[in-house]
Write a protein that holds these residues in place. Sequence first.
Motif, mmCIF file in Angstrom:
data_model
loop_
_atom_site.group_PDB
_atom_site.id
_atom_site.type_symbol
_atom_site.label_atom_id
_atom_site.label_comp_id
_atom_site.label_asym_id
_atom_site.label_seq_id
_atom_site.Cartn_x
_atom_site.Cartn_y
_atom_site.Cartn_z
ATOM 1 N N GLN A 2 17.796 -58.982 7.291
ATOM 2 C CA GLN A 2 17.582 -58.516 8.777
ATOM 3 C C GLN A 2 17.352 -59.692 9.455
ATOM 4 N N ALA A 3 16.809 -60.597 9.342
ATOM 5 C CA ALA A 3 16.464 -61.702 10.142
ATOM 6 C C ALA A 3 17.845 -62.394 10.695
ATOM 7 N N PHE A 4 19.017 -62.360 9.990
ATOM 8 C CA PHE A 4 20.141 -62.970 10.232
ATOM 9 C C PHE A 4 21.093 -62.078 10.909
ATOM 10 N N GLY A 5 20.474 -60.729 11.093
ATOM 11 C CA GLY A 5 21.641 -59.784 11.681
ATOM 12 C C GLY A 5 22.542 -59.133 10.810
ATOM 13 N N THR A 6 22.706 -59.643 9.528
ATOM 14 C CA THR A 6 23.832 -59.069 8.577
ATOM 15 C C THR A 6 23.045 -57.761 7.669
ATOM 16 N N SER A 7 24.266 -57.109 7.232
ATOM 17 C CA SER A 7 23.977 -55.715 6.694
ATOM 18 C C SER A 7 23.962 -55.936 5.345
ATOM 19 N N GLY A 8 23.626 -54.873 4.548
ATOM 20 C CA GLY A 8 23.617 -55.103 3.203
ATOM 21 C C GLY A 8 22.555 -53.936 2.648
ATOM 22 N N PRO A 9 22.499 -53.772 1.304
ATOM 23 C CA PRO A 9 21.698 -52.866 0.634
ATOM 24 C C PRO A 9 20.139 -53.795 0.526
ATOM 25 N N ILE A 10 19.662 -53.860 1.393
ATOM 26 C CA ILE A 10 18.450 -54.669 1.597
ATOM 27 C C ILE A 10 17.298 -54.045 0.718
ATOM 28 N N ALA A 11 17.278 -52.898 0.727
ATOM 29 C CA ALA A 11 16.098 -52.235 0.007
ATOM 30 C C ALA A 11 16.243 -52.475 -1.587
ATOM 31 N N THR A 12 17.735 -52.414 -1.986
ATOM 32 C CA THR A 12 18.177 -53.013 -3.338
ATOM 33 C C THR A 12 17.841 -54.117 -3.668
ATOM 34 N N TRP A 13 18.092 -54.942 -2.788
ATOM 35 C CA TRP A 13 17.939 -56.573 -2.862
ATOM 36 C C TRP A 13 16.384 -56.807 -2.939
ATOM 37 N N ARG A 14 15.312 -56.208 -2.179
ATOM 38 C CA ARG A 14 14.214 -56.338 -2.380
ATOM 39 C C ARG A 14 13.528 -55.817 -3.669
ATOM 40 N N ALA A 15 14.123 -54.623 -3.957
ATOM 41 C CA ALA A 15 13.458 -54.180 -5.214
ATOM 42 C C ALA A 15 13.977 -55.143 -6.456
ATOM 43 N N THR A 16 15.103 -55.625 -6.501
ATOM 44 C CA THR A 16 15.645 -56.491 -7.716
ATOM 45 C C THR A 16 14.980 -57.720 -7.508
ATOM 46 N N ALA A 17 14.701 -58.129 -6.420
ATOM 47 C CA ALA A 17 13.815 -59.452 -6.416
ATOM 48 C C ALA A 17 12.463 -59.300 -6.763
ATOM 49 N N GLU A 18 11.731 -58.171 -6.598
ATOM 50 C CA GLU A 18 10.556 -57.918 -7.172
ATOM 51 C C GLU A 18 10.612 -57.601 -8.650
ATOM 52 N N LYS A 19 11.544 -57.212 -9.175
ATOM 53 C CA LYS A 19 11.807 -56.844 -10.625
ATOM 54 C C LYS A 19 11.904 -58.347 -11.299
ATOM 55 N N LEU A 20 12.674 -59.414 -10.750
ATOM 56 C CA LEU A 20 12.816 -60.701 -11.297
ATOM 57 C C LEU A 20 11.472 -61.327 -11.235
ATOM 58 N N ARG A 21 10.853 -61.335 -10.165
ATOM 59 C CA ARG A 21 9.348 -61.941 -9.828
ATOM 60 C C ARG A 21 8.684 -61.479 -10.871
ATOM 61 N N ARG A 22 8.345 -60.043 -11.273
ATOM 62 C CA ARG A 22 7.652 -59.625 -12.196
ATOM 63 C C ARG A 22 7.859 -60.148 -13.613
ATOM 64 N N LEU A 23 9.265 -60.267 -13.974
ATOM 65 C CA LEU A 23 9.881 -60.731 -15.202
ATOM 66 C C LEU A 23 9.521 -62.153 -15.410
ATOM 67 N N ILE A 24 9.718 -62.887 -14.402
ATOM 68 C CA ILE A 24 9.258 -64.315 -14.725
ATOM 69 C C ILE A 24 7.812 -64.413 -14.857
ATOM 70 N N LEU A 25 7.044 -63.709 -14.259
ATOM 71 C CA LEU A 25 5.339 -63.932 -14.155
ATOM 72 C C LEU A 25 4.968 -63.264 -15.581
ATOM 73 N N ASP A 26 5.386 -62.055 -15.813
ATOM 74 C CA ASP A 26 5.088 -61.409 -16.978
ATOM 75 C C ASP A 26 5.771 -62.183 -18.353
ATOM 76 N N GLN A 27 6.938 -62.873 -18.515
ATOM 77 C CA GLN A 27 7.292 -63.293 -19.563
ATOM 78 C C GLN A 27 7.157 -64.792 -19.637
ATOM 79 N N SER A 28 7.179 -65.609 -18.632
ATOM 80 C CA SER A 28 7.131 -66.859 -18.689
ATOM 81 C C SER A 28 5.679 -67.525 -18.643
ATOM 82 N N TRP A 29 4.695 -66.742 -18.095
ATOM 83 C CA TRP A 29 3.494 -67.395 -17.979
ATOM 84 C C TRP A 29 2.840 -67.780 -19.125
#
Length: 151
Positions: A2-29
Amino acid sequence: MQAFGTSGPIATWRATAEKLRRLILDQSWDEEAQCLSEATTAAIAERLSAGDGLHYRYLHDHSPDGLPGAEGAFVLCSFWLVDNLILHSHMGRAEELNASLCARANPVGLLPEQIDPATGAFMGNFPQAFSHIGIIASGVNLVRVKAGMTA
């Protein structure tokens, strides 16, 4: 996006990013080591240290490779640490480590695959192309940064 004025499935990307963050912290710590397992420079440098600027490519007691004989410190891994220190702007430490590794070369400038950390004796393949790729790459990276270029 949004900050760059482009469109796309932003909500999906944010949800996927959060899943990856949780996966890394849950399985790599690694609670015992207090680090992301096999992922941070300081943890790797400390955990894989063979002493005197040398590093193993893995912990032999924890990850036996099944090959006979002892494993020495893997020279290329120490040059990778030089490069990582450069990228983190720790130039003094990078230069010091690089100099100590270069000083290990034989009288005609050749390096082995591995070095026995207890004796300094050359082990494994000799001369070793990986070690020489490391010495060249780290040297180039040091010169580039000193010249104001990116590594």
